[in-house]
Scaffold this motif. Structure first.
Motif, PDB file in Angstrom:
ATOM      1  N   GLU A   1       0.856  -1.175   0.000  1.00 23.73           N
ATOM      2  CA  GLU A   1       0.000   0.000   0.000  1.00 23.73           C
ATOM      3  C   GLU A   1       0.893   1.226   0.000  1.00 23.73           C
ATOM      4  OE1 GLU A   1      -2.889   0.031   3.121  1.00 23.73           O
ATOM      5  OE2 GLU A   1      -4.053  -1.611   2.247  1.00 23.73           O
ATOM      6  N   GLU A   2       0.372   2.334  -0.475  1.00 23.57           N
ATOM      7  CA  GLU A   2       1.177   3.541  -0.683  1.00 23.57           C
ATOM      8  C   GLU A   2       1.870   4.009   0.605  1.00 23.57           C
ATOM      9  OE1 GLU A   2       0.647   8.123  -2.359  1.00 23.57           O
ATOM     10  OE2 GLU A   2      -1.020   6.700  -2.436  1.00 23.57           O
ATOM     11  N   ASP A   3       1.174   3.939   1.729  1.00 27.42           N
ATOM     12  CA  ASP A   3       1.722   4.465   2.980  1.00 27.42           C
ATOM     13  C   ASP A   3       2.336   3.390   3.869  1.00 27.42           C
ATOM     14  OD1 ASP A   3       1.003   7.079   2.361  1.00 27.42           O
ATOM     15  OD2 ASP A   3      -1.030   6.792   3.130  1.00 27.42           O
ATOM     16  N   GLN A   4       2.555   2.217   3.333  1.00 29.94           N
ATOM     17  CA  GLN A   4       3.176   1.140   4.106  1.00 29.94           C
ATOM     18  C   GLN A   4       4.589   0.890   3.568  1.00 29.94           C
ATOM     19  OE1 GLN A   4       1.377  -2.264   6.349  1.00 29.94           O
ATOM     20  NE2 GLN A   4       1.580  -3.205   4.350  1.00 29.94           N
ATOM     21  N   TYR A   5       5.577   1.069   4.419  1.00 27.68           N
ATOM     22  CA  TYR A   5       6.961   0.952   3.963  1.00 27.68           C
ATOM     23  C   TYR A   5       7.868   0.665   5.155  1.00 27.68           C
ATOM     24  CZ  TYR A   5       6.700   5.754   5.700  1.00 27.68           C
ATOM     25  OH  TYR A   5       6.460   6.846   6.488  1.00 27.68           O
ATOM     26  N   THR A   6       9.063   0.207   4.842  1.00 25.83           N
ATOM     27  CA  THR A   6      10.121   0.057   5.834  1.00 25.83           C
ATOM     28  C   THR A   6      11.449   0.241   5.111  1.00 25.83           C
ATOM     29  OG1 THR A   6      10.948  -1.324   7.651  1.00 25.83           O
ATOM     30  CG2 THR A   6      10.339  -2.465   5.617  1.00 25.83           C
ATOM     31  N   THR A   7      12.541  -0.036   5.789  1.00 19.31           N
ATOM     32  CA  THR A   7      13.865   0.053   5.177  1.00 19.31           C
ATOM     33  C   THR A   7      14.621  -1.233   5.454  1.00 19.31           C
ATOM     34  OG1 THR A   7      14.951   0.934   7.157  1.00 19.31           O
ATOM     35  CG2 THR A   7      13.894   2.529   5.676  1.00 19.31           C
ATOM     36  N   ALA A   8      15.706  -1.441   4.742  1.00 20.12           N
ATOM     37  CA  ALA A   8      16.516  -2.643   4.970  1.00 20.12           C
ATOM     38  C   ALA A   8      17.039  -2.670   6.407  1.00 20.12           C
ATOM     39  CB  ALA A   8      17.669  -2.692   3.975  1.00 20.12           C
ATOM     40  N   TYR A   9      17.427  -1.515   6.921  1.00 17.64           N
ATOM     41  CA  TYR A   9      17.943  -1.485   8.293  1.00 17.64           C
ATOM     42  C   TYR A   9      16.839  -1.787   9.305  1.00 17.64           C
ATOM     43  CZ  TYR A   9      20.174  -0.064  12.618  1.00 17.64           C
ATOM     44  OH  TYR A   9      20.676  -0.063  13.900  1.00 17.64           O
ATOM     45  N   ASP A  10      15.668  -1.189   9.125  1.00 14.67           N
ATOM     46  CA  ASP A  10      14.567  -1.467  10.045  1.00 14.67           C
ATOM     47  C   ASP A  10      14.144  -2.931   9.961  1.00 14.67           C
ATOM     48  OD1 ASP A  10      14.677   1.151  10.785  1.00 14.67           O
ATOM     49  OD2 ASP A  10      12.696   1.707  10.031  1.00 14.67           O
ATOM     50  N   LEU A  11      14.121  -3.487   8.750  1.00 14.76           N
ATOM     51  CA  LEU A  11      13.772  -4.903   8.586  1.00 14.76           C
ATOM     52  C   LEU A  11      14.788  -5.795   9.295  1.00 14.76           C
ATOM     53  CD1 LEU A  11      11.820  -6.946   7.332  1.00 14.76           C
ATOM     54  CD2 LEU A  11      13.205  -6.888   5.242  1.00 14.76           C
ATOM     55  N   PHE A  12      16.051  -5.404   9.240  1.00 12.89           N
ATOM     56  CA  PHE A  12      17.083  -6.111  10.002  1.00 12.89           C
ATOM     57  C   PHE A  12      16.760  -6.087  11.497  1.00 12.89           C
ATOM     58  CE2 PHE A  12      20.628  -4.718  12.758  1.00 12.89           C
ATOM     59  CZ  PHE A  12      21.250  -5.950  12.970  1.00 12.89           C
ATOM     60  N   LEU A  13      16.341  -4.935  12.017  1.00 13.05           N
ATOM     61  CA  LEU A  13      15.987  -4.833  13.433  1.00 13.05           C
ATOM     62  C   LEU A  13      14.812  -5.753  13.775  1.00 13.05           C
ATOM     63  CD1 LEU A  13      16.222  -0.955  13.962  1.00 13.05           C
ATOM     64  CD2 LEU A  13      17.879  -2.693  14.703  1.00 13.05           C
ATOM     65  N   PHE A  14      13.825  -5.817  12.867  1.00  7.82           N
ATOM     66  CA  PHE A  14      12.680  -6.695  13.103  1.00  7.82           C
ATOM     67  C   PHE A  14      13.117  -8.154  13.150  1.00  7.82           C
ATOM     68  CE2 PHE A  14      10.122  -3.416  10.444  1.00  7.82           C
ATOM     69  CZ  PHE A  14      10.180  -2.506  11.494  1.00  7.82           C
ATOM     70  N   GLY A  15      13.978  -8.538  12.190  1.00  6.74           N
ATOM     71  CA  GLY A  15      14.451  -9.914  12.141  1.00  6.74           C
ATOM     72  C   GLY A  15      15.282 -10.281  13.360  1.00  6.74           C
ATOM     73  N   LYS A  16      16.146  -9.363  13.762  1.00  6.61           N
ATOM     74  CA  LYS A  16      16.992  -9.618  14.935  1.00  6.61           C
ATOM     75  C   LYS A  16      16.141  -9.863  16.175  1.00  6.61           C
ATOM     76  CE  LYS A  16      20.668  -7.492  17.719  1.00  6.61           C
ATOM     77  NZ  LYS A  16      21.469  -6.258  17.936  1.00  6.61           N
ATOM     78  N   GLU A  17      15.117  -9.029  16.363  1.00 12.31           N
ATOM     79  CA  GLU A  17      14.233  -9.173  17.533  1.00 12.31           C
ATOM     80  C   GLU A  17      13.384 -10.438  17.430  1.00 12.31           C
ATOM     81  OE1 GLU A  17      12.586  -7.467  21.201  1.00 12.31           O
ATOM     82  OE2 GLU A  17      14.410  -7.140  20.012  1.00 12.31           O
ATOM     83  N   ALA A  18      12.764 -10.634  16.266  1.00 11.53           N
ATOM     84  CA  ALA A  18      11.837 -11.761  16.103  1.00 11.53           C
ATOM     85  C   ALA A  18      12.533 -13.116  16.166  1.00 11.53           C
ATOM     86  CB  ALA A  18      11.093 -11.620  14.775  1.00 11.53           C
ATOM     87  N   PHE A  19      13.704 -13.217  15.539  1.00 13.07           N
ATOM     88  CA  PHE A  19      14.378 -14.515  15.452  1.00 13.07           C
ATOM     89  C   PHE A  19      15.226 -14.852  16.678  1.00 13.07           C
ATOM     90  CE2 PHE A  19      14.321 -13.818  10.582  1.00 13.07           C
ATOM     91  CZ  PHE A  19      13.051 -14.383  10.507  1.00 13.07           C
ATOM     92  N   THR A  20      15.550 -13.869  17.490  1.00 11.35           N
ATOM     93  CA  THR A  20      16.386 -14.143  18.662  1.00 11.35           C
ATOM     94  C   THR A  20      15.622 -14.102  19.974  1.00 11.35           C
ATOM     95  OG1 THR A  20      17.072 -11.813  18.882  1.00 11.35           O
ATOM     96  CG2 THR A  20      18.450 -13.252  17.515  1.00 11.35           C
ATOM     97  N   ARG A  21      14.438 -13.460  19.988  1.00 16.59           N
ATOM     98  CA  ARG A  21      13.697 -13.330  21.248  1.00 16.59           C
ATOM     99  C   ARG A  21      12.337 -14.020  21.239  1.00 16.59           C
ATOM    100  NH1 ARG A  21      13.246  -7.694  23.810  1.00 16.59           N
ATOM    101  NH2 ARG A  21      12.476  -9.074  25.433  1.00 16.59           N
ATOM    102  N   TYR A  22      11.941 -14.579  20.089  1.00 18.93           N
ATOM    103  CA  TYR A  22      10.654 -15.262  19.986  1.00 18.93           C
ATOM    104  C   TYR A  22      10.889 -16.673  19.426  1.00 18.93           C
ATOM    105  CZ  TYR A  22       8.535 -10.622  20.584  1.00 18.93           C
ATOM    106  OH  TYR A  22       8.169  -9.384  21.056  1.00 18.93           O
ATOM    107  N   PRO A  23      11.115 -17.651  20.281  1.00 22.30           N
ATOM    108  CA  PRO A  23      11.413 -19.015  19.823  1.00 22.30           C
ATOM    109  C   PRO A  23      10.324 -19.598  18.920  1.00 22.30           C
ATOM    110  CG  PRO A  23      11.823 -18.799  22.187  1.00 22.30           C
ATOM    111  CD  PRO A  23      11.150 -17.536  21.752  1.00 22.30           C
ATOM    112  N   LYS A  24       9.070 -19.215  19.139  1.00 21.65           N
ATOM    113  CA  LYS A  24       7.979 -19.754  18.323  1.00 21.65           C
ATOM    114  C   LYS A  24       8.102 -19.297  16.879  1.00 21.65           C
ATOM    115  CE  LYS A  24       4.445 -22.469  18.358  1.00 21.65           C
ATOM    116  NZ  LYS A  24       4.599 -23.875  18.800  1.00 21.65           N
ATOM    117  N   ILE A  25       8.490 -18.058  16.658  1.00 15.14           N
ATOM    118  CA  ILE A  25       8.683 -17.562  15.292  1.00 15.14           C
ATOM    119  C   ILE A  25       9.832 -18.303  14.627  1.00 15.14           C
ATOM    120  CG2 ILE A  25       9.316 -15.543  13.902  1.00 15.14           C
ATOM    121  CD1 ILE A  25       7.892 -13.804  15.941  1.00 15.14           C
TER     122      ILE A  25
END
Length: 315
Positions: A210-234
């Motif tokens: 969608e036009e107003d939905q966006y992120t950046t490579a750096y922010d996506l890295f932050l999401f992955g770091k948090e999700a994959f290291t602190r959420y074992p279920k993910i």
């Protein structure tokens, strides 16, 4: 005669105004109408909710087999990393390996479902039951093929969200936990800010472009770091290759298959790919290289296979 004409015209204007107000109220109050309009606007596949309407107490249908299936691209001779936004970081050695347009705002498609999953795990519990509303059944694109009125646990929906990238699962989770998707999306924004993202905005829980939905490579890295290291279920679900959800009194049986083929080609510990407009691919993944763990964020590339090959040459 003139007075009668004026009165008649005013009646028509009043009636049109009333219908406009009534239509606007219905549009915002009934998610089904919003979903139908969005589906028609974007020419998405419309899944009729009436086709899945269950009778009370009925055992729903037979087994439904679902799997992700799209082309991850080929190796392109002589080309460097093709993605428009890239951030590759060695979590073990704590150093940047490669970056490209790291803070450029881009649509990252279904990769943001790891944020949806993280927020869901923060706000709910795995056994919590949720009912499928109208809106999720008409979102279209990648789907778990949920039926209107079916009931699922949060855990079951998370498998559909991350394994087959179900947009309907994302919408059901959002409505089930927050009551309104807008509230859930605001939770996603708050979660993103908490992990340090500064150039991200969410408008949906599914990641549909969608036009107003966006992120950046750096922010996506932050999401992955948090999700994959602190959420074992993910971490567990994202690389599960097959999951059977048995038939119950409240939903049909589902066989979910994760066909992210690159799981077999690269040492991937966790991953969430996404497919956006123009068949452009995105990926957030945790890789293994000997004893090192590498976090990769790629946004909008024509070939994930090519870009991962290039990244491994840098390790």
């Amino acid at each position: 005669m003139m007075i009668r004409n004026i009165i008649a015209k005013n009646k028509v204007i009043f009636l049109l105004g009333f219908l406009l107000v009534l239509g606007g109220f219905a549009f915002w109050q009934f998610p089904f109408l919003r979903g139908l309009l969005l589906a028609l606007k974007d020419r998405r596949e419309i899944i009729s909710p009436l086709a899945h309407l269950p009778a009370e107490g009925q055992i729903l249908g037979e087994i439904t087999t679902l799997e992700t299936d799209f082309d991850f691209g080929s190796i392109q001779t002589g080309a460097s990393i093709l993605a428009q936004g890239v951030y590759v970081y060695d979590l073990t050695q704590k150093r940047v390996i490669f970056e490209k347009d790291t803070h450029r705002q881009l649509p990252a498609a279904s990769t943001i479902k790891i944020v949806t999953a993280a927020v869901a795990l923060d706000k709910g519990n795995l056994s919590e039951e949720m009912t499928v509303n109208w809106f999720p059944t008409v979102v279209g694109e990648s789907s778990m093929n949920l039926g209107f009125g079916e009931k699922f646990s949060l855990e079951e929906l998370l498998y559909g969200l991350l394994m087959v990238s179900g947009n309907d699962a994302a919408e059901t989770i959002a409505q089930g936990l927050a009551g309104k998707r807008e509230i859930f999306v605001e939770w996603m924004r708050e979660w993103a800010e908490k992990v340090g993202a500064k150039n991200t905005n969410f408008t949906t829980p599914s990641g549909l472009d969608e036009e107003d939905q966006y992120t950046t490579a750096y922010d996506l890295f932050l999401f992955g770091k948090e999700a994959f290291t602190r959420y074992p279920k993910i971490l567990e679900i994202s690389t599960t290759k097959e999951k059977y959800l048995p038939k119950t009194a409240s939903h049909k049986a589902y066989l979910l298959r994760n066909k992210f083929l690159l799981l077999d080609d690269f040492p991937i510990l966790a991953a969430k790919p996404g497919l956006g407009e123009g068949k452009m691919l995105s990926l957030v993944a945790l890789l293994q290289k000997n004893s090192r763990k590498i976090l990769v964020a790629l946004i909008r590339t024509p070939s994930l296979r090519h870009d991962l090959e290039q990244i491994f040459k840098l390790l």
